[in-house]
Scaffold this active site. Sequence first.
Site, PDB file in Angstrom:
ATOM      1  N   ALA A 243      22.648 -11.239 -47.934  1.00  0.00           N
ATOM      2  CA  ALA A 243      22.793  -9.998 -47.179  1.00  0.00           C
ATOM      3  C   ALA A 243      21.834  -8.933 -47.699  1.00  0.00           C
ATOM      4  CB  ALA A 243      24.234  -9.499 -47.283  1.00  0.00           C
TER       5      ALA A 243
ATOM      6  N   ALA B  23       0.804  -1.220   0.000  1.00  0.00           N
ATOM      7  CA  ALA B  23       0.000   0.000   0.000  1.00  0.00           C
ATOM      8  C   ALA B  23       0.837   1.270   0.000  1.00  0.00           C
ATOM      9  CB  ALA B  23      -0.943   0.013   1.207  1.00  0.00           C
TER      10      ALA B  23
ATOM     11  N   ARG C 136       9.876   7.643  -3.173  1.00  0.00           N
ATOM     12  CA  ARG C 136      11.302   7.736  -3.502  1.00  0.00           C
ATOM     13  C   ARG C 136      11.612   7.176  -4.892  1.00  0.00           C
ATOM     14  NH1 ARG C 136      14.302   4.896   1.294  1.00  0.00           N
ATOM     15  NH2 ARG C 136      16.061   5.150  -0.152  1.00  0.00           N
TER      16      ARG C 136
END
Length: 453
Positions: free
Chosen positions: A367, A14, A19
């Site tokens: 390629a 909760a 921070r």
Amino acid sequence: MTEQTPLAIIVLAAGKGTRMKSDLHKVLHPIAGRPMVGHLMASAAELSPQRQVVVAGHGREQLEKALGGSATIAVQDPQLGTAHAVQQAEGALAGFEGDVLILYGDVPFVRAETMRAMIARLHENDAPAAVVLGFAPADTLQYGRVIAEDGRIVKMVEHKDATDEERACRVCNSGLMAVRSADLFGLLARVGNDNAQGEYYLPDVVNIAIADGRTCAVIVTDDADEVAGINSRAELAEAEGRWQLRRRAQAMADGATLIAPETVWFSWDTVLGRDVTVEPNVFFGPGVTVADGVTIHAFCHLEGATLSPGVHIGPYARLRPGAKLEEDVKVGNFVEVKNTVMHRGAKASHLTYLGDAEVGAEANIGAGTITCNYDGYFKYKTTIGERAFIGSNSALIAPVKIGADAIVAAGSAVSRDVADGELRMVRAEQLVKPGWADRFHDAMKKKKAEKRG
């Protein structure tokens, strides 16, 4: 916990997590790709609890979505302390008779064996009213203390309310507790808030039980990191680092070679086989399974991918969700594979994007080839047959099928199916103008000289 004793889990979540400075609920911040509360509940799940309650306040909707109905949400509003938080679970546990384990959503790495030890202690012969998990950190900081003799608690005290003698005690309170449901809410109802913070402290249920003449016990974990809480981004990063350190060690113990272990980052669910070689700077996102004998070269990023035995990928390869590479497939440098099956022995060696595709066994992708799988609204599939050869710098515009043994010439943009064994060349006709370039250079040089003059 005995076979006859049901178990309920209460997770306190909760807190506002100010921070963290984040819109994401604190306990949903990920460690190794999994929300921290997910790590905790996975450990708790090993004890097969009959009921699970998460006490929420701020960010309740986020928790409900993340938990997906796996736990009942109880709301604490306002937040008046940890004892008050646990009281909010009373309705969700109505009619429950058994043991209750109280955990914290921002303390994610409590081991299942530690939880079992707490429950086992609750059922020893002296039948303690509560069992507290203690720890002995190098620095006791502002932690509450557990004053005990021979494992039996004499007193629980918060740091702010402790005397100098009590603060000298090295055993600190992790906050985790095991209590019988028959005792828990009656003890909580007697907790007061006559303390420095004016809050209702959960540890006071221990002091109340002791005052009643009952025994309360403490067990002490030998790993203080197990009960380390996470309250900031810095602590989150430290927790990630500790988790990764352990996972790397486990990978090597299980038979994988990590060339530079400190540069490899695992997900919570990464699976590595034996004799896998992982070169430096490889990142595993969620959902990766790597079979025996795979080589992952440096600077690869994998997520949601399955690699079969003998696969080689990288360096600088990216495997996205749905990539499935069968035996002896090779995916080379700067190749991206998403939602694509590459069958045995297929190769895409350089600078290629394969999305929403199926590549046949022994096919070779040149390629710069891309599968054009998205038209801005829908995704479409590209199918490449066995032993097909796709020339360099080709665009395969889905939906399209390239047949077995077919060849797509370099530089082609293929938008229609190619039959088995067929050569498909899709290029504009080359235009040749002899001497044109020489005349162009002469004219431009003359113009440049005139401008200088």
